[in-house]
Write a protein that holds these residues in place. Structure first.
Motif, PDB file in Angstrom:
ATOM      1  N   ASP A 865       0.852  -1.182   0.000  1.00  0.00           N
ATOM      2  CA  ASP A 865       0.000   0.000   0.000  1.00  0.00           C
ATOM      3  C   ASP A 865       0.887   1.231   0.000  1.00  0.00           C
ATOM      4  OD1 ASP A 865      -2.009  -1.849   0.310  1.00  0.00           O
ATOM      5  OD2 ASP A 865      -2.844  -0.972   2.134  1.00  0.00           O
ATOM      6  N   PHE A 866       0.336   2.348  -0.497  1.00  0.00           N
ATOM      7  CA  PHE A 866       1.140   3.570  -0.453  1.00  0.00           C
ATOM      8  C   PHE A 866       0.258   4.799  -0.317  1.00  0.00           C
ATOM      9  CE2 PHE A 866       0.078   3.579  -4.959  1.00  0.00           C
ATOM     10  CZ  PHE A 866      -0.046   4.926  -5.267  1.00  0.00           C
ATOM     11  N   THR A 867       0.840   5.834   0.261  1.00  0.00           N
ATOM     12  CA  THR A 867       0.323   7.194   0.172  1.00  0.00           C
ATOM     13  C   THR A 867       1.472   8.089  -0.234  1.00  0.00           C
ATOM     14  OG1 THR A 867       0.789   7.843   2.460  1.00  0.00           O
ATOM     15  CG2 THR A 867      -1.343   6.795   2.050  1.00  0.00           C
ATOM     16  N   ALA A 868       1.144   9.177  -0.897  1.00  0.00           N
ATOM     17  CA  ALA A 868       2.152  10.186  -1.265  1.00  0.00           C
ATOM     18  C   ALA A 868       1.522  11.541  -1.062  1.00  0.00           C
ATOM     19  CB  ALA A 868       2.598  10.010  -2.720  1.00  0.00           C
ATOM     20  N   ARG A 869       2.149  12.380  -0.257  1.00  0.00           N
ATOM     21  CA  ARG A 869       1.573  13.689   0.042  1.00  0.00           C
ATOM     22  C   ARG A 869       2.685  14.696   0.309  1.00  0.00           C
ATOM     23  NH1 ARG A 869      -0.233  10.474   4.998  1.00  0.00           N
ATOM     24  NH2 ARG A 869      -2.153  10.091   3.846  1.00  0.00           N
ATOM     25  N   ARG A 870       2.343  15.969   0.235  1.00  0.00           N
ATOM     26  CA  ARG A 870       3.339  17.033   0.376  1.00  0.00           C
ATOM     27  C   ARG A 870       3.436  17.548   1.811  1.00  0.00           C
ATOM     28  NH1 ARG A 870       5.259  18.386  -4.519  1.00  0.00           N
ATOM     29  NH2 ARG A 870       3.993  17.817  -6.343  1.00  0.00           N
ATOM     30  N   TRP A 871       2.980  16.765   2.737  1.00  0.00           N
ATOM     31  CA  TRP A 871       3.119  17.094   4.157  1.00  0.00           C
ATOM     32  C   TRP A 871       3.275  15.797   4.927  1.00  0.00           C
ATOM     33  CZ3 TRP A 871      -0.739  19.573   1.239  1.00  0.00           C
ATOM     34  CH2 TRP A 871      -1.875  18.791   0.986  1.00  0.00           C
ATOM     35  N   THR A 872       3.754  15.914   6.141  1.00  0.00           N
ATOM     36  CA  THR A 872       3.986  14.728   6.962  1.00  0.00           C
ATOM     37  C   THR A 872       2.701  14.301   7.651  1.00  0.00           C
ATOM     38  OG1 THR A 872       4.528  15.992   8.942  1.00  0.00           O
ATOM     39  CG2 THR A 872       6.332  15.553   7.392  1.00  0.00           C
ATOM     40  N   SER A 873       2.739  13.098   8.201  1.00  0.00           N
ATOM     41  CA  SER A 873       1.608  12.642   9.005  1.00  0.00           C
ATOM     42  C   SER A 873       1.398  13.530  10.219  1.00  0.00           C
ATOM     43  CB  SER A 873       1.829  11.188   9.444  1.00  0.00           C
ATOM     44  OG  SER A 873       1.819  10.325   8.337  1.00  0.00           O
ATOM     45  N   ALA A 874       2.476  14.067  10.769  1.00  0.00           N
ATOM     46  CA  ALA A 874       2.352  14.982  11.913  1.00  0.00           C
ATOM     47  C   ALA A 874       1.645  16.265  11.492  1.00  0.00           C
ATOM     48  CB  ALA A 874       3.728  15.291  12.490  1.00  0.00           C
ATOM     49  N   ASP A 875       1.977  16.771  10.306  1.00  0.00           N
ATOM     50  CA  ASP A 875       1.276  17.952   9.803  1.00  0.00           C
ATOM     51  C   ASP A 875      -0.213  17.658   9.627  1.00  0.00           C
ATOM     52  OD1 ASP A 875       3.707  19.321   9.616  1.00  0.00           O
ATOM     53  OD2 ASP A 875       4.009  18.721   7.517  1.00  0.00           O
ATOM     54  N   LEU A 876      -0.503  16.498   9.088  1.00  0.00           N
ATOM     55  CA  LEU A 876      -1.893  16.113   8.857  1.00  0.00           C
ATOM     56  C   LEU A 876      -2.636  15.951  10.173  1.00  0.00           C
ATOM     57  CD1 LEU A 876      -3.885  15.406   6.591  1.00  0.00           C
ATOM     58  CD2 LEU A 876      -3.009  13.066   6.633  1.00  0.00           C
ATOM     59  N   GLU A 877      -1.968  15.392  11.164  1.00  0.00           N
ATOM     60  CA  GLU A 877      -2.589  15.214  12.476  1.00  0.00           C
ATOM     61  C   GLU A 877      -2.889  16.555  13.146  1.00  0.00           C
ATOM     62  OE1 GLU A 877      -3.892  13.047  15.970  1.00  0.00           O
ATOM     63  OE2 GLU A 877      -3.544  12.445  13.897  1.00  0.00           O
ATOM     64  N   ALA A 878      -2.020  17.529  12.937  1.00  0.00           N
ATOM     65  CA  ALA A 878      -2.189  18.829  13.596  1.00  0.00           C
ATOM     66  C   ALA A 878      -3.221  19.716  12.915  1.00  0.00           C
ATOM     67  CB  ALA A 878      -0.841  19.559  13.650  1.00  0.00           C
ATOM     68  N   ALA A 879      -3.528  19.457  11.649  1.00  0.00           N
ATOM     69  CA  ALA A 879      -4.420  20.332  10.892  1.00  0.00           C
ATOM     70  C   ALA A 879      -5.856  20.204  11.389  1.00  0.00           C
ATOM     71  CB  ALA A 879      -4.338  20.004   9.417  1.00  0.00           C
ATOM     72  N   ARG A 880      -6.564  21.318  11.320  1.00  0.00           N
ATOM     73  CA  ARG A 880      -7.976  21.339  11.694  1.00  0.00           C
ATOM     74  C   ARG A 880      -8.878  21.724  10.530  1.00  0.00           C
ATOM     75  NH1 ARG A 880      -6.198  18.489  14.564  1.00  0.00           N
ATOM     76  NH2 ARG A 880      -6.100  18.448  16.839  1.00  0.00           N
ATOM     77  N   HIS A 881      -8.316  22.370   9.522  1.00  0.00           N
ATOM     78  CA  HIS A 881      -9.045  22.716   8.297  1.00  0.00           C
ATOM     79  C   HIS A 881      -8.083  22.530   7.130  1.00  0.00           C
ATOM     80  CE1 HIS A 881     -11.208  24.999  11.470  1.00  0.00           C
ATOM     81  NE2 HIS A 881     -12.287  24.640  10.781  1.00  0.00           N
ATOM     82  N   THR A 882      -8.618  22.360   5.957  1.00  0.00           N
ATOM     83  CA  THR A 882      -7.750  22.063   4.811  1.00  0.00           C
ATOM     84  C   THR A 882      -6.697  23.131   4.547  1.00  0.00           C
ATOM     85  OG1 THR A 882      -9.534  22.910   3.381  1.00  0.00           O
ATOM     86  CG2 THR A 882      -9.383  20.523   3.659  1.00  0.00           C
TER      87      THR A 882
END
Length: 932
Positions: A865-882
């Motif tokens: 399986d894979f994901t590819a994104r321009r931010w880390t999982s930590a960034d994604l966890e901290a975000a509250r809105h897109t």
């Protein structure tokens, strides 16, 4: 102001009646009104000067035009629970509308109709009070004929945000106020049709329809297509007809007429029964593949235009949804007309919910208080009378989450007496003492199976059809486990489906994102719990809707020994309207296609047909068979796919692996192996075929989903899985292999994971074997695999594997095997509340390339399986809105051997045991190369 806190239903309005249009004169009073927030003394006076007031569109909700702020709660009332009292600080919107009558407006009686005002309104026309209305999502009509004048009529409406009625309207939604549905002036000619009930039953044993009109007027019925002309109301008439169903919504156009008025009608013949503990229509058992639908628009709130309602219906039909529960109030009448026309089964729910008494152990709950009895019955009467002529409505629902009590029982008794042709639903009657169907919310799979086995000790419940009025909570990334529910519905005849919660995310447009609870400074709110739909606020389908559509597809195509099995899961219709096509793909590339000769399959039946003649292929190949509309329908173009299946044809070719080409070089402080360069001290890969990289290394964390946060995330955090630290034990050259031994563990804890990386050069590729052993770590993991970072220029992903959308262990039925391409940005799912997303499953290989087509290649052994994104999982966890997610200079790539399931624990069951990722010894292999 005592009327505001009166628990009664209001005063001055006419008796409720059916919603209909006629050829009598009418005048829409929707449009631009004068508006002022907060009470103004004597504003209702005829000559009052409102020139300094603002302008406000009607229909609308005033908070969405800058007057006050929206507020969201799920359960709790946003005011003190002191029924029937409400705060003295009660935002009040005064509305005024001047209008002239058309030149040809007839003298005589006229009715002023309001289709929806939230929450309480006092109304005047030309200085004369008409009355007070409550029941926000229900119509009220007032007689105004003697008050009208040819010019300069003044309609004044004072709307209070809070009233005693607010205690009955705690329906898990934004608290918004205003005149949010149409306002219409209707001429009522003498000798016209004041009300009617057009009963149109169907006898499935004879094929005859019986039509009868109940009305007080001397009315004649015409149905030209059936040869019915000037048939007197009140007399039953039997005629051969085609029945109405959600799958074949056959309507006959007719007319009701008197000498003074003509009413166009659309007649659907159908009969609803409960036989042998099953809900049936026209003698056929139903399987409700439904959704709960609130009325919402991200810019206009509950003021939902007809074209948006139509878009909802079309989107439902195109995703195989066949039923709607109108949670938790009657919708705009136009929506039910669309359900009649396009075909959806409907549970029509009364405007009632008192959920905020639940945290108080239901003390003072209006359902059990005699002072509220009239308001309860009034709301049910207005629901039934308004919608009684809609063939799509097959059950009446008393409301939602209002516990139980004599007021609800009285509603049920009145409804059953008034309309014995439709069963009564209410989930809160847990003993089923006054309802006709057994209904539950969020029952586990095991509970549903127990109900299907009829093991309930309650005899009354045991003998009723069972519905999940809410299940599969579609909050954020999910729901998971829908397939297993479908299997139960199909296994047990008394388990007749349900309604996913819910259709739509209730986000409100706020610049470059959608807002949810708390974004407007509410002191009491329930956060993003209002973001729980199968479609995003802008009506874009989420992966959850795509998955649901696949699971509930009405035609199922599967492998059957040496044949193709086609099963018809429609409730009523055959497959005669479908064309079956096939395409053969070799390594994801189409090499042949054709039409599959499938005989017509009747509802509930299956056939097996031989495979088409297929050419030989050299690699892994799959046959995809699709069932699509032969001709355009009212809701989709010809060629629209309603079901598909994928069958393996040949496995991947077995290729001889290149011989190992080593060895490991240490030179000038550098560590080299084949096309890779590594950090000498840590053994981490830093360059691959000339491309700078960071990693890969073991990672088990994912940004938590809404469902994770309700079930597993706390345990994952306690285990420190979000902040693992890496200790290198050894970096050794073992012959031609580079072996890196590590221990990965969180601070402050003794448990962790041992991870050994074995790198081998295969000429133009590097092979990595990873061996993972838990070291005191128990329980489940969010995911298990590797994380690495690559240059941001590698912005295009192409892969051969499952796609095209995201997939997780318990939500992957919609993924097919093929070759797909997306930009890295296009791999992201923009959940309103950011969270784990975008996982692509079962990739055989992946290429990440730049604009010139060069980059990196990853190959599984056999899959990953894979994901590819321009931010880390930590960034994604901290975000509250897109907008919180800001693209960095790198692409962060995860390569996983496994993911934890999704479940629907945000409001429902968690991840089923078979989909839980339990920490255990694991080994997997990947190969890395350069894409040219």
């Amino acid at each position: 102001m005592s009327y505001v806190e009166d628990p009664g239903p209001g005063y001055g309005s006419l008796p409720p009646r059916a919603a209909f249009a006629s050829d009598a004169a009418s005048l829409s009073l929707s449009g631009t009104w004068r508006f002022r927030l907060s009470p103004t003394a004597d504003f209702e006076r005829d000559g009052f000067d409102d020139s300094a007031w603002d302008e406000l569109p009607v229909p609308s909700m005033w908070q969405l035009h800058g007057y006050g702020k929206p507020a969201y709660t799920n359960v709790h009332y946003p005011f003190p629970v002191d029924p029937p009292h409400v705060p003295s600080d009660n935002p009040t919107g005064d509305h005024r509308r001047r209008f002239d009558l058309p030149a040809a407006w007839p003298a005589g009686p006229a009715v002023l109709r309001f289709d929806g005002i939230d929450s309480c309104a006092r109304i005047w026309l030309n200085g004369v009070e008409l009355g007070v209305t409550k029941g926000s999502r229900l119509p009220s009509e007032f007689e105004v004929g003697p008050l009208l004048r040819p010019r300069d009529n003044v309609l004044a409406v004072r709307v209070h945000q809070w009233s005693a009625g607010s205690y009955l309207e705690d329906q898990d939604m934004w608290w918004l106020s205003g005149i949010f549905r149409d306002v219409t002036l209707l001429a009522r000619p003498a000798g016209g049709i004041e009300d009617y009930w057009l009963r149109a039953d169907y006898d499935h044993t004879t094929g005859l329809g019986t039509v009868r009109v109940e009305t007080d007027a001397d009315v004649l019925l015409d149905i030209p297509e059936l040869g019915v002309s000037a048939h007197p109301a009140g007399l039953a008439l039997e005629v051969p007809v085609e029945p109405w169903s959600a799958e074949s919504p056959r309507l006959y156009d007719g007319t009701l007429s008197t000498m003074a008025e003509r009413v166009p009608v659309r007649i659907g013949f159908r009969t609803v029964t409960i036989d042998d503990g099953q809900l049936k229509v026209n003698g056929r058992r139903l399987l409700l593949r439904g959704v709960n639908r609130h009325e919402h628009h991200p810019r206009t709130g509950r003021a939902v235009p007809r074209d948006v309602a139509l878009a909802d219906v079309l989107l439902m039909k195109r995703h195989n949804v066949n039923a709607v529960r109108t949670s938790h109030y009657p919708p705009d009448p136009a929506f039910l007309e669309l359900c009649d026309e396009y075909g959806l089964w409907v549970i029509d729910e009364c405007d009632l919910e008192t959920h905020g008494f639940g945290p108080l152990e239901w003390r003072g709950n209006p359902s059990a208080e005699p002072t509220w009895a009239d308001a309860y019955l009034d709301r049910m009467r207005r629901t039934v009378e308004r919608d009684k002529n809609r063939p799509s409505v097959i059950l009446w629902s008393l409301g939602n989450e209002s516990h139980t009590g004599p007021n609800l029982k009285r509603m049920a008794e009145w409804t059953r007496h008034r309309d014995p042709t439709r069963p009564v639903h209410y989930e809160g009657d847990h003993e089923c003492s006054y309802v006709d169907v057994h209904s539950r919310m969020y029952a586990t799979h095991a509970e549903v199976e127990s109900i299907g086995l009829r093991s309930d000790p309650n005899e009354r419940r045991r003998d009723l059809p069972f519905l999940l009025c809410e299940y599969g909570h579609a909050m954020g990334n999910g729901p998971g486990g829908l397939l297993e529910y479908r299997e139960l519905f199909e296994r047990y005849p008394n388990c007749q489906g349900g309604f996913v919660w819910e259709w739509l995310d209730h986000g409100l447009a706020a610049g470059d994102h959608f807002a949810y609870g708390g974004d407007f400074g509410e002191p009491i709110h329930d956060g993003n719990f209002v973001i729980d739909g199968l479609v995003f606020p802008d009506r874009t389908p989420s992966p959850g809707l795509v998955e649901y559509a696949k699971i509930i597809e009405p035609v199922r195509i599967e492998a059957d020994a040496d044949a193709i099995r086609v099963s018809n899961h429609y409730d009523v219709v055959s497959t005669a309207h479908l064309t079956f096509t096939w395409v053969l793909e070799d390594e994801g590339i189409a090499v042949a296609e054709g039409v599959l000769d499938v005989p017509t399959v009747q509802s509930g039946q299956s056939v097996s047909v031989p495979f088409p003649r297929l050419p030989a292929t050299g690699g892994e190949s799959w046959l995809t068979v699709s069932a699509s509309l032969t001709s355009p329908s009212s809701w989709a173009p010809g060629g629209h796919v309603v079901g598909w299946g994928q069958l393996p044809v040949s496995p991947a070719r077995v290729t001889e692996r290149p011989a190992r080409r080593g060895p490991v070089f240490r030179t000038a402080g550098r560590l080299l192996l084949g096309i890779g360069e590594f950090e000498p001290a840590t053994g981490r890969l830093t360059t691959l075929g000339g491309h700078p990289v960071q990693g890969p290394r073991l990672d088990v964390w994912r940004a938590t989903t809404d469902n994770d946060r309700a079930e597993s995330a706390e345990g994952w955090r306690e285990a420190g899985l979000y902040r693992l630290q890496h200790r290198v034990i050894t970096v050794d050259a073992d012959g031609d292999d580079l072996v890196v031994r590590t221990r990965v563990a969180p601070p402050a804890l003794a448990s962790g994971l041992l991870a050994d990386y074995t790198w081998t050069s295969l000429g133009d590729r590097l092979q990595l074997r990873v061996e993972i052993t838990p070291d005191g770590l128990e329980g489940t993991l969010p995911r298990l695999g590797l994380t690495m970072a690559v240059p941001g220029a590698l912005g295009t992903a192409e892969w051969f594997g499952a796609g095209p959308g995201e997939a997780y262990p318990d939500s992957r039925q919609a993924a097919r095997i093929g070759r797909f391409s997306r930009s890295v940005d296009g791999l992201q799912t923009p959940y309103v509340f950011p969270q784990e997303n975008g996982n692509r499953a079962d990739a055989r290989w992946l290429r990440l390339t730049d604009a010139e087509g060069t980059g990196l290649h990853v190959e599984g052994d056999p899959v990953f399986d894979f994901t590819a994104r321009r931010w880390t999982s930590a960034d994604l966890e901290a975000a509250r809105h897109t907008p919180d997610l800001v693209a960095g200079e790198l692409v962060h790539l995860t390569l996983d051997v496994a993911q934890h399931g999704l479940g629907s624990a945000s409001c429902g069951p968690g991840v089923l045991p078979r989909y839980r990722l339990v920490a255990q010894k694991t080994e997997f292999t990947l190969r890395f190369g350069v894409a040219n």
